[in-house]
Design a protein around this motif. Structure first.
Motif, PDB file in Angstrom:
ATOM      1  N   GLU A   3       0.849  -1.179   0.000  1.00 52.96           N
ATOM      2  CA  GLU A   3       0.000   0.000   0.000  1.00 52.96           C
ATOM      3  C   GLU A   3       0.886   1.231   0.000  1.00 52.96           C
ATOM      4  O   GLU A   3       1.740   1.406   0.871  1.00 52.96           O
ATOM      5  CB  GLU A   3      -0.886  -0.016   1.239  1.00 52.96           C
ATOM      6  N   PRO A   5       0.934   5.603  -0.735  1.00 58.09           N
ATOM      7  CA  PRO A   5       0.172   6.817  -1.055  1.00 58.09           C
ATOM      8  C   PRO A   5       0.452   7.249  -2.487  1.00 58.09           C
ATOM      9  O   PRO A   5       1.570   7.069  -2.996  1.00 58.09           O
ATOM     10  CB  PRO A   5       0.698   7.854  -0.059  1.00 58.09           C
ATOM     11  N   HIS A   9       3.941   7.350  -5.402  1.00 59.40           N
ATOM     12  CA  HIS A   9       3.941   6.193  -6.287  1.00 59.40           C
ATOM     13  C   HIS A   9       5.040   6.291  -7.348  1.00 59.40           C
ATOM     14  O   HIS A   9       5.175   7.281  -8.041  1.00 59.40           O
ATOM     15  CB  HIS A   9       2.591   6.063  -6.995  1.00 59.40           C
ATOM     16  N   TYR A  37      -3.850   0.378  -9.117  1.00 57.82           N
ATOM     17  CA  TYR A  37      -4.420   0.368  -7.773  1.00 57.82           C
ATOM     18  C   TYR A  37      -5.630  -0.559  -7.731  1.00 57.82           C
ATOM     19  O   TYR A  37      -6.378  -0.671  -8.708  1.00 57.82           O
ATOM     20  CB  TYR A  37      -4.826   1.781  -7.360  1.00 57.82           C
ATOM     21  N   ALA A  41     -10.093  -1.435  -3.032  1.00 58.39           N
ATOM     22  CA  ALA A  41      -9.502  -0.906  -1.799  1.00 58.39           C
ATOM     23  C   ALA A  41      -9.760   0.592  -1.635  1.00 58.39           C
ATOM     24  O   ALA A  41      -9.410   1.171  -0.616  1.00 58.39           O
ATOM     25  CB  ALA A  41      -7.989  -1.168  -1.796  1.00 58.39           C
ATOM     26  N   TRP A  42     -10.297   1.235  -2.666  1.00 58.25           N
ATOM     27  CA  TRP A  42     -10.545   2.666  -2.637  1.00 58.25           C
ATOM     28  C   TRP A  42     -11.253   3.054  -1.341  1.00 58.25           C
ATOM     29  O   TRP A  42     -12.129   2.334  -0.882  1.00 58.25           O
ATOM     30  CB  TRP A  42     -11.419   3.059  -3.846  1.00 58.25           C
ATOM     31  N   PRO A  43     -10.928   4.145  -0.648  1.00 57.86           N
ATOM     32  CA  PRO A  43     -10.060   5.243  -1.094  1.00 57.86           C
ATOM     33  C   PRO A  43      -8.575   5.031  -0.779  1.00 57.86           C
ATOM     34  O   PRO A  43      -7.771   5.923  -0.993  1.00 57.86           O
ATOM     35  CB  PRO A  43     -10.610   6.441  -0.328  1.00 57.86           C
ATOM     36  N   ARG A  44      -8.254   3.855  -0.258  1.00 59.33           N
ATOM     37  CA  ARG A  44      -6.825   3.608  -0.016  1.00 59.33           C
ATOM     38  C   ARG A  44      -6.139   3.345  -1.356  1.00 59.33           C
ATOM     39  O   ARG A  44      -6.761   2.896  -2.303  1.00 59.33           O
ATOM     40  CB  ARG A  44      -6.651   2.405   0.899  1.00 59.33           C
ATOM     41  N   LYS A  45      -4.869   3.639  -1.433  1.00 53.08           N
ATOM     42  CA  LYS A  45      -4.104   3.405  -2.659  1.00 53.08           C
ATOM     43  C   LYS A  45      -3.313   2.110  -2.474  1.00 53.08           C
ATOM     44  O   LYS A  45      -2.233   2.106  -1.890  1.00 53.08           O
ATOM     45  CB  LYS A  45      -3.123   4.567  -2.919  1.00 53.08           C
ATOM     46  N   VAL A  46      -3.909   1.038  -2.957  1.00 56.17           N
ATOM     47  CA  VAL A  46      -3.282  -0.264  -2.762  1.00 56.17           C
ATOM     48  C   VAL A  46      -2.809  -0.795  -4.116  1.00 56.17           C
ATOM     49  O   VAL A  46      -3.593  -0.932  -5.055  1.00 56.17           O
ATOM     50  CB  VAL A  46      -4.277  -1.251  -2.123  1.00 56.17           C
TER      51      VAL A  46
END
Ligand code: SF4
Length: 938
Positions: A3, A5, A9, A37, A41-46
């Protein structure tokens, strides 16, 4: 899974990535580790890491490129997108391409070989080993070959998905057993083209056309429709005008400059009227006609006492088509005279940039439909637009089929179940008549394979197919080779699961545009595993369950038919790299890429790759234009070596060697010409005359079996068009694709508002549609998008199954009761429509569609055209409000009546049994699997 941010990236190559990078097509140098991404998983940036492996879509014949995204964490395919390096599709797909992932993950898919445990069609199955299935078929086929019953082994294909592989297998076995679905599909259009130019498909260069004429919904759902649709729109963006002849306001017609809703079957009359205008107004390409049309043959045969000059030919041509006035064509078709005249002039003015296409549509619907393709090609000939930039080429100029190693010679056998004496000119096998031929005792089948083919559902009169398949004397052993359950597989002895697009090898090439290319379908998980160090011998080791690929099945079966090589079969399935050892499937393609594809070894070498690695990496290859020219190939001058031992016929200019034409003299030069008897474009067909149809020696117009005069609206009669496709479905092979069924899940009957009023129905009301042999009950859809007097129903929907939890996929099929009430009378009634079901895919519990369409084809008798052999799909029907006892989905059919209709149409043929030359069929005509010339003799 890591994961990170977004602002931090960094792409695997080290550079910072932007949102655009993530959204646009991945460049090949990053295909080994592509990062996206995780949407869930949104809003996380995975981050998710993928390996991208190209393959080829198998959901229609277009063979578009796909890119499989293999999730590096799970080792499973996550999704499919378009391959921008594919020359035909250029990164774009229709809905059916990405839906391949549904087919891979379908919880209803068949994962293991099955054998029936009860009677045929009883629905009892047991899991068996592949060894058992292979050994059973091997001994049956070996016995047929050894006992010289070589017409008792039959391979019956729906969607081939390859070029030439099975012809090689059947050739190695020495059987005449290739059967296809083509005469319920396209053999009529093919015949119209073949009788002109020797090639049986058109290949328009839409992108460079000035005027495009489609006799079909080709832009939306035609043959090779996605690649060609792109180029039609490209042509339009550059200023081309588009005309669409179709009784339905299809999506295609809605994009056109001219919608021409002809009465079905009248198309040839309209095209001949246009031809006449082009001739009378001198808009034709005089030089092209003079050089390339066999007008000398026409004059010599039909007008021997006339002056034998081109000028006189043109005068006689105008006389020949004198009756095809705009007024006549307007009366036949319902179009206006003005529109016919205007379009004719535009075609004439487009000249060599006139592109035209027809495929199923009118040609597949009507008695004599092949004359529609022939009349359309006439316009291309008049304008000199054959194989020009912006024109229409024979398909063979834009297609490339590379030769494999060690090709078997043609077989010595002629199978009259495929090419019976009544149909010497049939463009393809008379496959739709198989049940009747077996019933009449014309033969039997010892071993029968249906391969991605569902005749019980697809063909007219499917209950006659059920009767055939359940008769163990007519069909002794039947295997359904299929990636998905079907109504036909239900009646098989063995159901053998085969891979979907991303689980098999094939090599394909299609005439999508003015170029030649090959596309390599490859099993992506096998490639992935091999790249990561796993040793894989057979593709099924990488596929789910025990799903095989057909290429390996045929190699394995051939070894078991001829284990010691004494039948001369095994050698074709031995490795070209490891003498005497079993052929590995990658070796088969490796050899082709190394030896048979011009320019590929050099292109691979430039990247430091082997040809096989190159094809694994990109999935396709366009043959350089200098190695494979595509325009005006008929003009190629024959080289001195090619002229050795030839002689020239003074009158016709034909260049022959040992009696076979190899070229033609044009203005003093020997040129290649076309693969016809005269090597020219055959406006005049001696073949038609010699084979019993002199009245059709030139392009003409045949009254269809559903001509306007045959339909009496006052008696509730209408013309039913059952041939149109939905762009989102795949005949009977999309029942395993949930996304596609979510989009399209009903096939109501289209009626014009005036007709709806006459019948007394509104949209949603139930109708009874009665044919010659039965009826079906479906809902009405009232729309101004269909011409009055005509009704239409798409052929894609109405799938069914006979058991609650097995048979055709539950995404797409209704549970029905099917009974044979008295001898030959069948009734079908829905027990339950499509319903949600529990599975490991939570979407199956969310199904909201219920009815799923009606199976209309069961109620159609066969209508084999006496010349092309094509089933003429259009029906004269009676349309009425459903009766009190009727329910949605009801089907009633009487197969005795169906047999009577078959016999009536058979009587229309003119068998050529007493020919002095003893031929069964003209030697020059194409056969998909061609036996030796001596087999053409009785
Ligand atoms: S047009 Fe045919 S080959 Fe292309 S993506 Fe659609 S279904 Fe697949």
């Amino acid at each position: 899974m890591t994961e990170i941010p977004l602002e931090q990236h960094v792409a695997p190559g080290g550079e910072r990535m932007t949102v655009r990078d993530l959204a646009s097509c991945p460049p090949p140098e990053r295909w080994h580790d592509w990062v996206e991404y995780d949407a869930k998983a949104w809003p996380r940036k995975v981050e998710k890491h993928y390996e991208i492996i190209p393959t080829i879509c198998f959901n229609c014949e277009a063979a578009c490129g796909l890119m499989a995204y293999v999730d590096k964490e799970t080792g499973r395919v996550k999704k499919f997108e378009g391959n921008p390096y594919h020359p035909g599709s250029r990164g774009r797909n229709c809905a059916k391409g990405p839906a391949t992932i549904n087919q891979v993950n379908d919880p209803e898919r068949i994962l293991y070989p099955l054998k029936r445990a009860g009677k045929r069609g009883e629905g009892k199955w047991e899991r068996v080993t592949w060894d058992e299935a292979l050994d059973t078929f091997a001994s049956k086929i070996r016995a047929a070959i050894v006992e010289d019953r070589r017409d008792e082994v039959m391979y019956h294909v729906g969607r081939p998905g390859h070029d030439g592989y099975m012809e090689r297998v059947l050739g190695a076995w020495g059987v005449d057993g290739h059967n296809s679905h083509t005469n319920v599909c396209s053999s009529s259009a093919r015949f119209g083209y073949q009788i002109w130019c020797g090639a049986d498909r058109p290949s328009p260069d839409h992108a460079n056309a000035r005027f495009i004429l489609l006799i079909s919904a080709h832009l939306e759902t035609g043959h090779y429709f996605n690649p060609q649709a792109q180029r039609i729109i490209e042509g339009k963006m550059k200023g081309a005008k588009l005309a669409v002849m179709d009784p339905r306001l299809s999506n295609t017609a809605s994009m056109a400059d001219y919608w021409l809703p002809t009465w079905p079957g009248s198309e040839a009359a309209v095209l001949l009227a246009m031809a006449r205008i082009i001739l009378v107004e001198r808009l034709y390409n005089r030089e092209y006609m003079r050089r390339w049309v066999n007008w000398q043959d026409y004059l010599a045969a039909e007008h021997p006492n006339e002056e034998q000059t081109f000028a006189r030919f043109i005068e006689l041509l105008i006389e020949l088509y004198a009756e095809y006035t705009p007024a006549f064509a307007a009366k036949e078709s319902g179009l206006t005279e003005e529109s016919i005249e205007e379009i004719a002039r535009q075609i004439g003015q487009a000249g060599t940039a006139f592109a035209a296409h027809t495929w199923r549509a009118a040609t597949a619907g009507n008695l004599g439909g092949w004359q529609v393709a022939r009349a359309l090609w006439f316009l291309s000939v008049l304008t000199g637009s054959i194989g020009t930039p912006g024109g229409t080429a024979p398909n063979s100029w834009n297609k490339f089929v590379p030769a494999p190693f060690l090709k078997p010679g043609p077989s010595e056998v002629w199978n009259e179940l495929l090419f019976p004496p009544e149909y010497p000119l049939a463009n393809y096998e008379m496959s739709l008549l198989l049940p009747y031929f077996l019933k009449e005792g014309r033969g039997k089948l010892a071993a029968y394979f249906t391969r991605v083919y569902n005749p019980v559902w697809t063909n007219p009169d499917g209950t006659s197919w059920i009767e055939m398949l359940t008769n163990e004397e007519q069909v002794e052993l039947h295997a359904a080779l299929t990636p998905v359950w079907s109504e036909t597989a239900w009646y098989a002895d063995y159901v053998l699961p085969m891979g979907v697009s991303s689980e098999r090898h094939d090599l394909m090439s299609q005439e999508t545009h003015a170029a030649r290319w090959i596309g390599y379908r490859q099993p992506v998980l096998r490639v992935y595993k091999e790249r990561h160090g796993e040793a894989i011998q057979y593709t099924y080791e990488a596929n789910p369950g025990e799903v095989w690929e057909e290429d390996e099945f045929w190699i394995e079966l051939s070894w078991r038919i001829d284990p010691d090589g004494s039948l001369g079969i095994r050698k074709y399935f031995e490795s070209p790299y490891r003498p005497g050892e079993k052929l590995g499937i990658e070796e088969y393609y490796r050899w082709i890429f190394e030896h048979s594809v011009p320019g590929l070894p050099e292109a691979a070498d430039k990247e430091g790759l082997t040809p096989l690695d190159f094809m694994q990496k990109y999935g396709s290859f366009e043959i350089p234009r200098e190695k494979a020219p595509v325009f005006t190939l008929n003009e190629r001058e024959l080289q001195p070596a090619e002229l050795e031992g030839t002689s020239v016929d003074e009158r016709s200019g034909k260049v022959t060697r040992n009696g076979t034409a190899v070229g033609v003299m044009i203005d003093g030069k020997a040129r290649e010409g076309f693969p016809t008897v005269s090597r020219k474009l055959e406006f005049y067909s001696p073949t038609m005359k010699e084979w019993g149809w002199p009245e059709y020696a030139t392009p003409g117009y045949i009254h269809s079996h559903v001509h306007r005069s045959a339909i009496d609206h006052e008696r509730g009669e209408y013309l039913l068009i059952p041939t149109f496709r939905l762009p989102t479905l795949i005949h009977t092979r999309s029942g395993n694709a949930k996304w596609l069924y979510e989009i399209s899940n009903a096939n109501p009957v289209w009626l014009h508002p005036g007709d709806a009023e006459r019948v007394g129905v509104e949209t949603g009301d139930l109708l009874r549609v009665t044919t010659e042999i039965g009826y079906y009950v479906n809902r009405a859809w009232v729309t101004g998008g269909i011409r009055p007097g005509v009704v239409a129903c798409s052929h894609h929907l109405g799938r069914w199954r006979l058991e609650t939890g097995s048979g055709t996929d539950r995404w797409s099929s209704a549970l029905v009761a099917l009974g044979r009430e008295s001898d030959g009378v069948w009734r079908m009634r829905q027990v339950e429509g499509i319903r949600p079901f529990e599975s490991d895919d939570p979407d199956s519990a969310r199904i909201f569609w219920r009815e799923g369409g009606v199976h209309q084809n069961l109620t159609f008798p066969v209508h084999p055209d006496p010349i092309s052999g094509m089933h003429c799909w259009h029906q004269k029907v009676r349309v009425e409000v459903a009766r009190a006892e009727d329910r949605y989905g009801d089907v009633y059919v009487d197969t005795r009546k169906a047999h009577e209709v078959y016999q009536r149409w058979l009587e229309m043929t003119r068998p050529q049994v007493d020919r002095a030359d003893g031929l069964r069929r003209p030697l020059w005509m194409i056969r998909p699997y061609r036996p030796t010339a001596s087999a053409f003799q009785k």
